[in-house]
Each structure stands twice: as C-alpha cells, then as structure tokens.
Design a protein around this motif. Sequence first.
Motif, PDB file in Angstrom:
ATOM      1  N   GLU A 104       0.845  -1.188   0.000  1.00 31.61           N
ATOM      2  CA  GLU A 104       0.000   0.000   0.000  1.00 31.61           C
ATOM      3  C   GLU A 104       0.884   1.243   0.000  1.00 31.61           C
ATOM      4  O   GLU A 104       1.976   1.233   0.577  1.00 31.61           O
ATOM      5  CB  GLU A 104      -0.900   0.035   1.235  1.00 31.61           C
ATOM      6  CG  GLU A 104      -1.921  -1.075   1.315  1.00 31.61           C
ATOM      7  CD  GLU A 104      -2.752  -0.961   2.584  1.00 31.61           C
ATOM      8  OE1 GLU A 104      -3.857  -0.407   2.526  1.00 31.61           O
ATOM      9  OE2 GLU A 104      -2.276  -1.407   3.645  1.00 31.61           O
ATOM     10  N   PRO A 105       0.426   2.335  -0.629  1.00 37.32           N
ATOM     11  CA  PRO A 105       1.246   3.551  -0.637  1.00 37.32           C
ATOM     12  C   PRO A 105       1.401   4.140   0.759  1.00 37.32           C
ATOM     13  O   PRO A 105       0.570   3.917   1.645  1.00 37.32           O
ATOM     14  CB  PRO A 105       0.457   4.504  -1.550  1.00 37.32           C
ATOM     15  CG  PRO A 105      -0.949   4.017  -1.480  1.00 37.32           C
ATOM     16  CD  PRO A 105      -0.850   2.525  -1.343  1.00 37.32           C
ATOM     17  N   ILE A 106       2.475   4.882   0.942  1.00 38.93           N
ATOM     18  CA  ILE A 106       2.705   5.563   2.216  1.00 38.93           C
ATOM     19  C   ILE A 106       1.632   6.632   2.419  1.00 38.93           C
ATOM     20  O   ILE A 106       1.225   7.314   1.477  1.00 38.93           O
ATOM     21  CB  ILE A 106       4.105   6.223   2.229  1.00 38.93           C
ATOM     22  CG1 ILE A 106       5.191   5.180   1.946  1.00 38.93           C
ATOM     23  CG2 ILE A 106       4.365   6.910   3.575  1.00 38.93           C
ATOM     24  CD1 ILE A 106       5.252   4.049   2.931  1.00 38.93           C
ATOM     25  N   ASN A 107       1.179   6.788   3.640  1.00 42.80           N
ATOM     26  CA  ASN A 107       0.172   7.809   3.966  1.00 42.80           C
ATOM     27  C   ASN A 107       0.874   9.163   4.100  1.00 42.80           C
ATOM     28  O   ASN A 107       1.028   9.714   5.191  1.00 42.80           O
ATOM     29  CB  ASN A 107      -0.548   7.433   5.261  1.00 42.80           C
ATOM     30  CG  ASN A 107      -1.817   8.235   5.474  1.00 42.80           C
ATOM     31  OD1 ASN A 107      -2.035   9.256   4.832  1.00 42.80           O
ATOM     32  ND2 ASN A 107      -2.648   7.773   6.388  1.00 42.80           N
ATOM     33  N   GLN A 496      -3.655   4.304   9.028  1.00 50.29           N
ATOM     34  CA  GLN A 496      -4.682   5.267   8.667  1.00 50.29           C
ATOM     35  C   GLN A 496      -5.051   6.137   9.865  1.00 50.29           C
ATOM     36  O   GLN A 496      -5.098   5.650  10.997  1.00 50.29           O
ATOM     37  CB  GLN A 496      -5.942   4.547   8.167  1.00 50.29           C
ATOM     38  CG  GLN A 496      -5.749   3.760   6.879  1.00 50.29           C
ATOM     39  CD  GLN A 496      -5.707   4.654   5.649  1.00 50.29           C
ATOM     40  OE1 GLN A 496      -5.565   5.861   5.749  1.00 50.29           O
ATOM     41  NE2 GLN A 496      -5.827   4.060   4.476  1.00 50.29           N
ATOM     42  N   SER A 497      -5.336   7.399   9.585  1.00 49.28           N
ATOM     43  CA  SER A 497      -5.794   8.305  10.636  1.00 49.28           C
ATOM     44  C   SER A 497      -7.236   7.962  11.010  1.00 49.28           C
ATOM     45  O   SER A 497      -8.056   7.657  10.141  1.00 49.28           O
ATOM     46  CB  SER A 497      -5.717   9.754  10.158  1.00 49.28           C
ATOM     47  OG  SER A 497      -4.400  10.100   9.796  1.00 49.28           O
ATOM     48  N   ALA A 498      -7.525   8.020  12.274  1.00 52.74           N
ATOM     49  CA  ALA A 498      -8.887   7.761  12.736  1.00 52.74           C
ATOM     50  C   ALA A 498      -9.792   8.943  12.395  1.00 52.74           C
ATOM     51  O   ALA A 498      -9.327  10.076  12.227  1.00 52.74           O
ATOM     52  CB  ALA A 498      -8.891   7.509  14.237  1.00 52.74           C
ATOM     53  N   MET A 520       2.318   5.914  15.627  1.00 53.19           N
ATOM     54  CA  MET A 520       1.855   5.642  14.265  1.00 53.19           C
ATOM     55  C   MET A 520       2.701   6.391  13.245  1.00 53.19           C
ATOM     56  O   MET A 520       3.024   5.864  12.175  1.00 53.19           O
ATOM     57  CB  MET A 520       0.387   6.040  14.125  1.00 53.19           C
ATOM     58  CG  MET A 520      -0.581   5.180  14.917  1.00 53.19           C
ATOM     59  SD  MET A 520      -2.250   5.895  14.933  1.00 53.19           S
ATOM     60  CE  MET A 520      -2.711   5.721  13.208  1.00 53.19           C
ATOM     61  N   GLY A 521       3.071   7.627  13.577  1.00 52.09           N
ATOM     62  CA  GLY A 521       3.882   8.416  12.662  1.00 52.09           C
ATOM     63  C   GLY A 521       5.240   7.795  12.399  1.00 52.09           C
ATOM     64  O   GLY A 521       5.723   7.777  11.257  1.00 52.09           O
ATOM     65  N   GLN A 522       5.848   7.260  13.452  1.00 50.71           N
ATOM     66  CA  GLN A 522       7.160   6.635  13.280  1.00 50.71           C
ATOM     67  C   GLN A 522       7.051   5.334  12.493  1.00 50.71           C
ATOM     68  O   GLN A 522       7.871   5.042  11.618  1.00 50.71           O
ATOM     69  CB  GLN A 522       7.815   6.392  14.630  1.00 50.71           C
ATOM     70  CG  GLN A 522       9.259   5.919  14.528  1.00 50.71           C
ATOM     71  CD  GLN A 522      10.073   6.275  15.759  1.00 50.71           C
ATOM     72  OE1 GLN A 522       9.524   6.604  16.786  1.00 50.71           O
ATOM     73  NE2 GLN A 522      11.381   6.221  15.641  1.00 50.71           N
ATOM     74  N   ILE A 523       6.019   4.553  12.777  1.00 49.38           N
ATOM     75  CA  ILE A 523       5.842   3.293  12.059  1.00 49.38           C
ATOM     76  C   ILE A 523       5.554   3.545  10.583  1.00 49.38           C
ATOM     77  O   ILE A 523       6.135   2.901   9.701  1.00 49.38           O
ATOM     78  CB  ILE A 523       4.699   2.467  12.696  1.00 49.38           C
ATOM     79  CG1 ILE A 523       5.098   1.997  14.095  1.00 49.38           C
ATOM     80  CG2 ILE A 523       4.339   1.275  11.820  1.00 49.38           C
ATOM     81  CD1 ILE A 523       3.970   1.335  14.866  1.00 49.38           C
ATOM     82  N   GLU A 524       4.654   4.480  10.311  1.00 49.91           N
ATOM     83  CA  GLU A 524       4.282   4.739   8.916  1.00 49.91           C
ATOM     84  C   GLU A 524       5.435   5.340   8.122  1.00 49.91           C
ATOM     85  O   GLU A 524       5.666   4.963   6.978  1.00 49.91           O
ATOM     86  CB  GLU A 524       3.063   5.667   8.857  1.00 49.91           C
ATOM     87  CG  GLU A 524       2.543   5.945   7.457  1.00 49.91           C
ATOM     88  CD  GLU A 524       2.058   4.701   6.723  1.00 49.91           C
ATOM     89  OE1 GLU A 524       1.880   4.770   5.491  1.00 49.91           O
ATOM     90  OE2 GLU A 524       1.860   3.658   7.375  1.00 49.91           O
ATOM     91  N   ARG A 527       7.862   2.759   6.916  1.00 49.70           N
ATOM     92  CA  ARG A 527       7.454   1.948   5.770  1.00 49.70           C
ATOM     93  C   ARG A 527       8.015   2.502   4.462  1.00 49.70           C
ATOM     94  O   ARG A 527       8.071   1.783   3.460  1.00 49.70           O
ATOM     95  CB  ARG A 527       5.929   1.896   5.660  1.00 49.70           C
ATOM     96  CG  ARG A 527       5.213   1.142   6.768  1.00 49.70           C
ATOM     97  CD  ARG A 527       3.698   1.114   6.513  1.00 49.70           C
ATOM     98  NE  ARG A 527       3.378   0.418   5.287  1.00 49.70           N
ATOM     99  CZ  ARG A 527       2.773   0.965   4.232  1.00 49.70           C
ATOM    100  NH1 ARG A 527       2.447   2.249   4.252  1.00 49.70           N
ATOM    101  NH2 ARG A 527       2.508   0.252   3.160  1.00 49.70           N
ATOM    102  N   CYS A 528       8.411   3.756   4.452  1.00 48.53           N
ATOM    103  CA  CYS A 528       8.879   4.397   3.224  1.00 48.53           C
ATOM    104  C   CYS A 528      10.118   3.687   2.675  1.00 48.53           C
ATOM    105  O   CYS A 528      11.052   3.375   3.420  1.00 48.53           O
ATOM    106  CB  CYS A 528       9.189   5.867   3.494  1.00 48.53           C
ATOM    107  SG  CYS A 528       9.774   6.789   2.047  1.00 48.53           S
ATOM    108  N   PHE A 529      10.122   3.414   1.368  1.00 50.80           N
ATOM    109  CA  PHE A 529      11.306   2.840   0.725  1.00 50.80           C
ATOM    110  C   PHE A 529      12.481   3.811   0.750  1.00 50.80           C
ATOM    111  O   PHE A 529      13.622   3.408   0.598  1.00 50.80           O
ATOM    112  CB  PHE A 529      11.008   2.524  -0.754  1.00 50.80           C
ATOM    113  CG  PHE A 529      10.143   1.318  -0.974  1.00 50.80           C
ATOM    114  CD1 PHE A 529       9.957   0.356   0.002  1.00 50.80           C
ATOM    115  CD2 PHE A 529       9.523   1.129  -2.203  1.00 50.80           C
ATOM    116  CE1 PHE A 529       9.168  -0.762  -0.220  1.00 50.80           C
ATOM    117  CE2 PHE A 529       8.735   0.017  -2.451  1.00 50.80           C
ATOM    118  CZ  PHE A 529       8.550  -0.923  -1.452  1.00 50.80           C
ATOM    119  N   ASN A 530      12.207   5.122   0.897  1.00 48.69           N
ATOM    120  CA  ASN A 530      13.235   6.169   0.772  1.00 48.69           C
ATOM    121  C   ASN A 530      13.936   6.051  -0.586  1.00 48.69           C
ATOM    122  O   ASN A 530      15.164   6.067  -0.682  1.00 48.69           O
ATOM    123  CB  ASN A 530      14.256   6.099   1.908  1.00 48.69           C
ATOM    124  CG  ASN A 530      13.609   6.169   3.274  1.00 48.69           C
ATOM    125  OD1 ASN A 530      13.687   5.227   4.061  1.00 48.69           O
ATOM    126  ND2 ASN A 530      12.964   7.275   3.573  1.00 48.69           N
TER     127      ASN A 530
END
Length: 595
Positions: A104-107, A496-498, A520-524, A527-530
């Motif tokens: 899934e794409p990064i949020n 996903q944001s609530a 959540m911010g750190q986890i998401e 996920r970025c490939f950078n």
Amino acid sequence: MAGPYKRPVFDREDPFVVLSFENSLIFKTGNQRTEKPLFVNKVAPCRQACPIGVDISAALHAVSNGDIDEGLRIYLQENPLPGVCGRVCYHPCEAECNRKTHDEPINIRSLERFLSDHGKADLAADVPIRSKKKKVAVVGSGPAGLSAAYHLARQGYPVTLFEAGSELGGMLRQGIPSYRLPTKVLDRDIRRILSLGIEVRLGVQIGKDLSWGGLDSFDAVFFSPGLQSGRSLPFRSNSENRVSTGLDFLKKPQEWGRGKKTESVLIIGGGNVAVDVARTLVRIRQGRADKITLVCPEARDQMPALREEIEEALEEGITIVNGWAPHSIDRKGKRLSVGLFKARVTKDEISGVLTIVRAGKETQTLHADKVIVAIGQAWEPVPLPPGVEIREGRVIADRFGRTALPGLFAGGDAVGGRAFVADAIASGKMGALAIACALDGKDVDVEFSSHQIGKSTAFSFHNVLEPPGKDMTDLKKVVSFEEVNTLFFPRSPRKQSAKVTPATRKKTFAEVTRGLTPAMGQIESSRCFNCGTCIDCEFCMDFCPDLSVLRNETSGTYEFNPDYCKGCGVCGVACPRRVVEMVGEGIEAPSEETR
C-alpha cells in the motif's frame, strides 16, 4: 585514497561476511574492472509527482529516526503551508508512491500533517531577513501569494503583502470549512511565514484602495488575487433571489442558520466546493441531511471532489445524484423547479477541456426551496496596468508568471491551471524564482532547468539556495519500482488516521480526521522505501566481496577503492534504494552545473 575513510570491521564468527580477513588486501583486483559503482542520491517518484517538489523521502527518513523537527525543516524548504496541505491536499504523491506496487502507498498526507502538528522550526535563524535592497510587493494572500512572499523573503528580499480582506489566507480562510481546515492550523502556518520579516497591509485592494502607481516604489510585483466569485449557470432564471453560489455560502454560512432548517436545498456541482457546501449545511442543521441533495453531471468516479470527501458526505446522509445537469430553474410559487437532463462529461484528448453533453433524451425535474450553484470560480476583475492582457477571465502570463509588463508577475488561480491548493503554492514558488532571477539578472529558464525535478513542472528551491556541491542529489533521475530491491522491505499495512463517527461529526464543525499518534507516525514513516535516498544502511559495505566500499567520515558519503573494486555490481544489487548504480569507467557523479 585521500580522506578519512572507514573500512568495515567484521566479527570472525559472523556468518554474514566475506571469508577472507588477513590477506585480501594483497590482491588488488581493481585492474579487472570494466564498470564502477556510482553513489548518487536520486529522486523518488512521489517527489516528482508533488506539484511543490517536496523531498518527501528525506523528510520521512528523518521522522522515522524520531527527528520530527528535521522532517518539518525539509518540508519547509519547498512548502510554506504543511499544516494546510497535510489536511486538504489531493496528494498526487501517493498515487505515484513505489510502495503501492509492493503493498500500500505511504500515507504521505497524514505524515505531512503529523510533522506540521508536532514539529518545530525556527525559519528566521537560517534566513538573511530583508538583507537585499530591492523590494517586492505581493498582492493577494491566498496560497499563491503566501508562497511567493515566503520564498522571496527566504532569499532576503524585503516583501510587503497586500490583502483586500481583513485577514490573511484568501480562500484558505473563506472557502474551506473548519472541519477540514481548522483556523488555528492556518494561523500557525501564516505566523511562520510572517516570521521572515514580511510586512502586511490589510484592507487594501490594489486598483481600488491603492492605485497601481502606488506600487512604483517596489522593484517587482507578484499579483495573485485568486478566484473570489462563484460561476453562474449558463442560462437565465427568474429565481435569482433564491439561488446562491457555493463561495457566497461558504463565506457566510452562519446566515443560513437563521432560516428554516427544514427547507430543501439543491446543490449543483461535483467538486470540493459543492461537497463542502453540502456538509457545512448538514452541520448548520445539527446533523439533518434529509433535505439536502447534490446533483452533478459527472459519474460518481468522475467527480472532481476528493474521494474521501465524497465518501464522508455519503456517510453523513447527503444524497448525491450523478449523471444529471440543469437546463432551467423556474419559480413555482414558493418553490423552485430545477429542470435536469441526463448528462455525461467528455474530455478533449488534446486540450483536456471537459464538456457536459446530453446522454439521451431523458429529463427530470427536482423541486427545492433554495438552490446553491457550485460549478467553479471566477475572478472579480480589478483595474490593471496598461499592457496586461486578460483572456477568458484569466491574466495572461507565461509558465514563470511573467506578464507582458516588465516587473509585473502573476500566479495562482487567476492565471489558470489546476485549482488546487498545492498547485497554487507551486505557482507562487515559481513566481518567486522568476522575480529573483529578474532582479538578480539571471536567466530563469536556466535556473529552472538546473533545479528541475525529473520531468515535472516542479523544481527544488533548496538546491537554488544551497551552495554548489552541498546537495549530492541528481534531480533528473527518478527511481522506478523495478529499481527498488524489495527483498529488504517486508510487507506491512498502511497506518490510517482515525475519523470521528458520522453521527457525531455531522453535528459539529470540529475536525473530522484525527492526526497520527507519535507511534503511528514513526511506524508509517518507516514503511517508506526512501527511494533514491541514502539512509546509511551500509548494505553496500556488508555485501562487497572485496571490502572496497569506503565511507568518508568527513562528508558522510560513500565511495569505492579503485585498487580493489573489480566492478562486480554486488553493491548496486544490494542497495535497496538505487543510490548505487554501475556505470562505465570515466563517468563521474553529476556536478552542480549538470544537475
């Protein structure tokens, strides 16, 4: 080799290493090489897709390491309104995210909001405030004007911002409801912009309260009045007093609370303004949506409004009628009769112009007490200096915002283009570059081409401002999904944001979407490939069979030892992000002049 390099040191018991320890240095295998590795940062596809050109990959890497302030600083190199964009942007970056092919794409939009809400940045500490003599006037304080003023001030120009209204923000303040963009968020972004020493003059409409001659003391002017009026339907009606525009409604929605809350309202339009009108009206009516209907010619999947806005409107009970367009509005006693024909929207493949056409002979009539028309915006003309051309309600300017009058530049919705906040910000940023080039005697075509991101219309202002050689990114190379080594990235779900439940949110103007939590911010962000961004994973060093990859401890960059690198290409395959690529002998990393 010159420089304080560090060779890898291995544990003999570690099975994940080359086998030779003592005597590999006596075999200088570099003479076998026909290719060599090149270590150069590149562009992630999300950055090329971003109209503003934000270095998203680098920012998210900082966030993943817990440095939210650095992530915000990176965003602010290109975008002065991250709090705004983190809420209302149409996020084309996510559509081009390489991760979407993996899982899934990064949020990205939620992460932009996250770093804006939690990060801190002192812009004034890094800017030569008002250090230059030539002055610039910016007319209009919408997203284009704020962006132009910001990027000009960052370069040291004294900037005066003129706004006809009583507050800064333009349609960001007047046209976007607070449940999507809270006022305090907009105010925070604007305060940060003004911290660069920008002078503000409110309640001054150029061409009316102050003549254009009153701006003669400025060396350049950026004109961005925005689109302040709603478009009317293309036919006459005998019911003008019961028909309003979407923008007029959003500017003063409280006035609708004084009438009968049981009156039926028909909203015509399928864009964000139309959906905002419908959802605002539901809130004025304390959650009652049974008398609110939205009609548009587009099919549901063609509506120009954001997908999530449409879904949230449906969740709140708003009726959306797709595939119908009005041809008449007549007053029948105390009510209005709106004649509709079955319609579809076609797009000219060459010009991109959308046209509403009939789809058969079917018609119908809907009845309502009031009608709100939200089919687009128009510019409220003001007197302009001689020589400035207006065509079809738009100021004529080239892609850099240059008008036919030297020293006058224009941008934002008033010159056309995509009517989104991010595109208006990009227009102001481009205007700032063009003005700086004009005042400094530089060729804007050359400057833009030197710092253009991939093949997009965006460029890097960070590269414009930083000294040559400091940024080692090749802005012309964009990393594709096929170039990412996905073996290093386990699949993981998108955070996903609530959101506030429909039953609760439709009775209040409180923000609908909640932000990501720090965890959540750190986890998401992790996920970025950078893509294209070296994050010092050092897999190139770990996998090199000749121990020839070296890290320069002074610059923090990586190079290879020509005595031992035999050009096998293992480092290029092992690099998860395509920072390392194999090139022929004699090819060097791009210089500042060739980037």
